[in-house]
Design a protein around this motif. Structure first.
Motif, short mmCIF file in Angstrom:
data_model
loop_
_atom_site.label_atom_id
_atom_site.label_comp_id
_atom_site.label_asym_id
_atom_site.label_seq_id
_atom_site.Cartn_x
_atom_site.Cartn_y
_atom_site.Cartn_z
N ALA A 194 0.90 -1.11 -0.09
CA ALA A 194 0.00 -0.11 0.08
C ALA A 194 0.75 1.16 0.06
CB ALA A 194 -1.00 -0.09 1.19
N GLU A 195 0.25 2.26 -0.24
CA GLU A 195 0.95 3.75 -0.24
C GLU A 195 0.04 4.57 0.50
OE1 GLU A 195 0.12 6.17 -4.05
OE2 GLU A 195 0.70 4.02 -4.60
N PRO A 196 0.76 5.54 1.23
CA PRO A 196 -0.19 6.65 1.68
C PRO A 196 -0.67 7.54 1.09
CG PRO A 196 2.28 7.09 2.04
CD PRO A 196 2.14 5.74 1.33
N LYS A 197 -1.86 7.99 1.28
CA LYS A 197 -2.42 9.03 0.53
C LYS A 197 -2.10 10.47 0.80
CE LYS A 197 -5.90 11.05 -1.71
NZ LYS A 197 -5.49 12.52 -2.17
N TRP A 198 -1.21 11.10 -0.09
CA TRP A 198 -0.68 12.34 -0.10
C TRP A 198 -1.88 13.31 -0.26
CZ3 TRP A 198 3.51 12.01 2.51
CH2 TRP A 198 4.20 10.93 2.28
N ASP A 199 -1.49 14.61 0.03
CA ASP A 199 -2.58 15.64 -0.17
C ASP A 199 -2.17 16.26 -1.67
OD1 ASP A 199 -4.75 17.25 -0.23
OD2 ASP A 199 -3.62 18.86 1.09
N GLY A 200 -2.36 15.65 -2.53
CA GLY A 200 -1.95 16.18 -3.87
C GLY A 200 -2.99 16.02 -5.05
N TRP A 201 -2.59 15.50 -6.05
CA TRP A 201 -3.52 15.44 -7.21
C TRP A 201 -3.43 14.10 -8.07
CZ3 TRP A 201 -0.51 19.55 -6.49
CH2 TRP A 201 -1.08 20.71 -6.31
#
Length: 85
Positions: free
Chosen positions: A25-32
């Motif tokens: 899994a990967e973290p959900k970054w605050d990006g697009w």
């Protein structure tokens, strides 16, 4: 041959952060959220809603040029650009 981008994979919250063996899994970054296609020296970079993000992230062209043809990437762009959503 006509090649189109797949639909994006969206993040989903889970009650337990422990992953089963063999999962990643990967973290959900605050990006697009973005889909990138590189094929025959043509870059397509779009949001999950279809907005063209390439003008907001011009530096990705040089990175994409290093990818093999017919490459598709689905991920999160985190940076200082402010594209319209």
């Amino acid at each position: 041959m006509t090649w189109t981008l797949p639909e994006p994979m969206l993040a989903a919250p889970v009650p337990d952060p422990d992953l089963p063996p063999g999962w990643a899994a990967e973290p959900k970054w605050d990006g697009w959220r973005a889909l990138l296609s590189w094929d025959a020296h043509r870059l397509i970079l779009r949001s999950r809603r279809g907005t063209d993000l390439e003008p907001s992230f011009p530096e990705l062209r040089s990175g994409a040029a290093q990818l093999p043809d017919a490459t598709a990437l689905d991920g999160e762009l985190a940076g200082r650009a402010r594209p319209s959503r």
